[in-house]
Design a protein around this motif. Structure first.
Motif, PDB file in Angstrom:
ATOM      1  N   ASN A  23     -37.414-134.521 148.522  1.00  0.00           N
ATOM      2  CA  ASN A  23     -37.894-134.398 147.334  1.00  0.00           C
ATOM      3  C   ASN A  23     -36.852-134.352 146.342  1.00  0.00           C
ATOM      4  N   GLY A  24     -35.980-133.924 146.159  1.00  0.00           N
ATOM      5  CA  GLY A  24     -34.728-134.468 144.885  1.00  0.00           C
ATOM      6  C   GLY A  24     -34.868-132.955 144.012  1.00  0.00           C
ATOM      7  N   PHE A  25     -35.537-132.169 144.663  1.00  0.00           N
ATOM      8  CA  PHE A  25     -35.489-131.115 144.182  1.00  0.00           C
ATOM      9  C   PHE A  25     -34.451-130.262 144.055  1.00  0.00           C
ATOM     10  N   GLU A  26     -33.807-129.239 143.301  1.00  0.00           N
ATOM     11  CA  GLU A  26     -32.663-127.579 143.674  1.00  0.00           C
ATOM     12  C   GLU A  26     -32.637-126.761 142.803  1.00  0.00           C
ATOM     13  N   ALA A  27     -31.836-126.396 143.696  1.00  0.00           N
ATOM     14  CA  ALA A  27     -32.245-124.258 143.366  1.00  0.00           C
ATOM     15  C   ALA A  27     -31.774-124.358 141.748  1.00  0.00           C
ATOM     16  N   LYS A  28     -33.168-123.333 141.068  1.00  0.00           N
ATOM     17  CA  LYS A  28     -32.080-123.632 139.696  1.00  0.00           C
ATOM     18  C   LYS A  28     -31.333-121.923 139.546  1.00  0.00           C
ATOM     19  N   SER A  29     -30.197-121.724 139.239  1.00  0.00           N
ATOM     20  CA  SER A  29     -29.308-121.342 138.783  1.00  0.00           C
ATOM     21  C   SER A  29     -29.360-120.159 137.456  1.00  0.00           C
ATOM     22  N   PRO A  30     -29.773-118.983 138.204  1.00  0.00           N
ATOM     23  CA  PRO A  30     -30.085-118.402 136.480  1.00  0.00           C
ATOM     24  C   PRO A  30     -29.124-118.350 135.945  1.00  0.00           C
ATOM     25  N   LYS A  31     -27.965-118.069 136.633  1.00  0.00           N
ATOM     26  CA  LYS A  31     -26.466-117.731 135.558  1.00  0.00           C
ATOM     27  C   LYS A  31     -26.031-119.200 135.083  1.00  0.00           C
ATOM     28  N   ALA A  32     -26.482-120.341 135.706  1.00  0.00           N
ATOM     29  CA  ALA A  32     -26.185-121.709 135.227  1.00  0.00           C
ATOM     30  C   ALA A  32     -25.936-122.182 133.797  1.00  0.00           C
ATOM     31  N   LYS A  33     -25.093-123.064 133.819  1.00  0.00           N
ATOM     32  CA  LYS A  33     -24.800-122.758 131.601  1.00  0.00           C
ATOM     33  C   LYS A  33     -25.604-124.622 131.812  1.00  0.00           C
ATOM     34  N   PRO A  34     -25.649-124.959 130.370  1.00  0.00           N
ATOM     35  CA  PRO A  34     -26.406-126.467 130.628  1.00  0.00           C
ATOM     36  C   PRO A  34     -25.584-127.006 130.648  1.00  0.00           C
ATOM     37  N   ALA A  35     -25.436-128.159 131.201  1.00  0.00           N
ATOM     38  CA  ALA A  35     -23.711-129.088 131.635  1.00  0.00           C
ATOM     39  C   ALA A  35     -24.226-130.278 129.418  1.00  0.00           C
ATOM     40  N   ALA A  36     -22.646-130.126 129.669  1.00  0.00           N
ATOM     41  CA  ALA A  36     -22.367-130.552 128.288  1.00  0.00           C
ATOM     42  C   ALA A  36     -23.011-132.071 128.448  1.00  0.00           C
ATOM     43  N   GLU A  37     -23.568-132.028 126.867  1.00  0.00           N
ATOM     44  CA  GLU A  37     -23.715-133.949 127.295  1.00  0.00           C
ATOM     45  C   GLU A  37     -22.639-134.972 126.660  1.00  0.00           C
ATOM     46  N   PRO A  38     -22.577-135.727 127.384  1.00  0.00           N
ATOM     47  CA  PRO A  38     -21.971-136.401 127.501  1.00  0.00           C
ATOM     48  C   PRO A  38     -21.120-137.020 125.899  1.00  0.00           C
ATOM     49  N   LYS A  39     -20.379-137.420 125.275  1.00  0.00           N
ATOM     50  CA  LYS A  39     -20.005-137.526 123.889  1.00  0.00           C
ATOM     51  C   LYS A  39     -20.428-139.216 123.886  1.00  0.00           C
ATOM     52  N   THR A  40     -20.924-139.778 122.507  1.00  0.00           N
ATOM     53  CA  THR A  40     -21.357-140.605 122.655  1.00  0.00           C
ATOM     54  C   THR A  40     -20.778-142.282 123.176  1.00  0.00           C
ATOM     55  N   GLY A  41     -21.272-142.378 123.669  1.00  0.00           N
ATOM     56  CA  GLY A  41     -20.098-143.849 124.586  1.00  0.00           C
ATOM     57  C   GLY A  41     -20.266-143.311 125.638  1.00  0.00           C
ATOM     58  N   GLU A  42     -19.679-141.946 126.123  1.00  0.00           N
ATOM     59  CA  GLU A  42     -19.469-142.179 127.481  1.00  0.00           C
ATOM     60  C   GLU A  42     -20.673-141.997 128.777  1.00  0.00           C
ATOM     61  N   PRO A  43     -20.451-142.830 129.366  1.00  0.00           N
ATOM     62  CA  PRO A  43     -21.840-142.932 130.000  1.00  0.00           C
ATOM     63  C   PRO A  43     -21.439-141.412 131.203  1.00  0.00           C
ATOM     64  N   LYS A  44     -22.330-141.117 131.833  1.00  0.00           N
ATOM     65  CA  LYS A  44     -22.181-139.719 132.531  1.00  0.00           C
ATOM     66  C   LYS A  44     -21.963-140.455 134.477  1.00  0.00           C
ATOM     67  N   ALA A  45     -20.676-140.117 135.308  1.00  0.00           N
ATOM     68  CA  ALA A  45     -20.352-140.163 136.283  1.00  0.00           C
ATOM     69  C   ALA A  45     -21.572-140.634 136.855  1.00  0.00           C
ATOM     70  N   PHE A  46     -22.166-141.424 137.995  1.00  0.00           N
ATOM     71  CA  PHE A  46     -23.556-140.612 139.104  1.00  0.00           C
ATOM     72  C   PHE A  46     -23.119-139.139 139.925  1.00  0.00           C
ATOM     73  N   ALA A  47     -21.839-139.544 140.202  1.00  0.00           N
ATOM     74  CA  ALA A  47     -21.354-137.974 140.720  1.00  0.00           C
ATOM     75  C   ALA A  47     -21.563-136.641 140.428  1.00  0.00           C
ATOM     76  N   GLU A  48     -21.546-136.978 138.784  1.00  0.00           N
ATOM     77  CA  GLU A  48     -21.982-135.679 137.886  1.00  0.00           C
ATOM     78  C   GLU A  48     -23.635-135.471 137.614  1.00  0.00           C
ATOM     79  N   MET A  49     -23.950-136.260 137.846  1.00  0.00           N
ATOM     80  CA  MET A  49     -25.866-136.802 137.657  1.00  0.00           C
ATOM     81  C   MET A  49     -26.375-136.051 138.609  1.00  0.00           C
ATOM     82  N   SER A  50     -27.238-135.227 139.100  1.00  0.00           N
ATOM     83  CA  SER A  50     -27.953-134.589 139.407  1.00  0.00           C
ATOM     84  C   SER A  50     -29.621-135.762 140.422  1.00  0.00           C
ATOM     85  N   VAL A  51     -29.551-135.265 141.312  1.00  0.00           N
ATOM     86  CA  VAL A  51     -31.045-136.256 142.205  1.00  0.00           C
ATOM     87  C   VAL A  51     -31.704-136.770 141.909  1.00  0.00           C
ATOM     88  N   ALA A  52     -32.694-135.595 140.630  1.00  0.00           N
ATOM     89  CA  ALA A  52     -33.803-136.330 139.983  1.00  0.00           C
ATOM     90  C   ALA A  52     -32.775-137.264 138.750  1.00  0.00           C
TER      91      ALA A  52
END
Length: 95
Positions: free
Chosen positions: A28-57
């Motif tokens: 159902n699209g849930f992923e394990a939360k990692s307590p040590k995971a760093k928040p993903a850097a937001e793409p710079k304005t105008g730079e779309p995020k690649a599908f492969a870089e996105m979470s299932v959600a």
């Protein structure tokens, strides 16, 4: 019994690893939360995020936004393949 925390970007649940509930959560699209995971850097304005870089959600949100039917696709690789095919179709690209 050890529980792990899982999220789909909208909700958070706790399940036992390897259980049927764990398998259902992944489906159902849930992923394990990692307590040590760093928040993903937001793409710079105008730079779309690649599908492969996105979470299932995130991928499911893109599909919903653009009314893309994912059919039986539940795994990240399958969802990416559907979205890439639709993007290519929209851009007039053929295989």
């Amino acid at each position: 019994m050890k529980l792990i925390e899982m999220t789909n970007g909208e909700a958070t649940i706790h399940v036992e690893p390897g259980s049927k509930g764990h398998e259902k959560a992944i489906g159902n699209g849930f992923e394990a939360k990692s307590p040590k995971a760093k928040p993903a850097a937001e793409p710079k304005t105008g730079e779309p995020k690649a599908f492969a870089e996105m979470s299932v959600a995130e991928l499911k949100a893109v599909a919903a936004e653009f009314n893309v039917d994912l059919g039986e696709a539940t795994k990240k690789a399958d969802i990416v393949a559907v979205l890439e095919a639709k993007a290519d179709e929209a851009l007039g690209k053929t295989a």
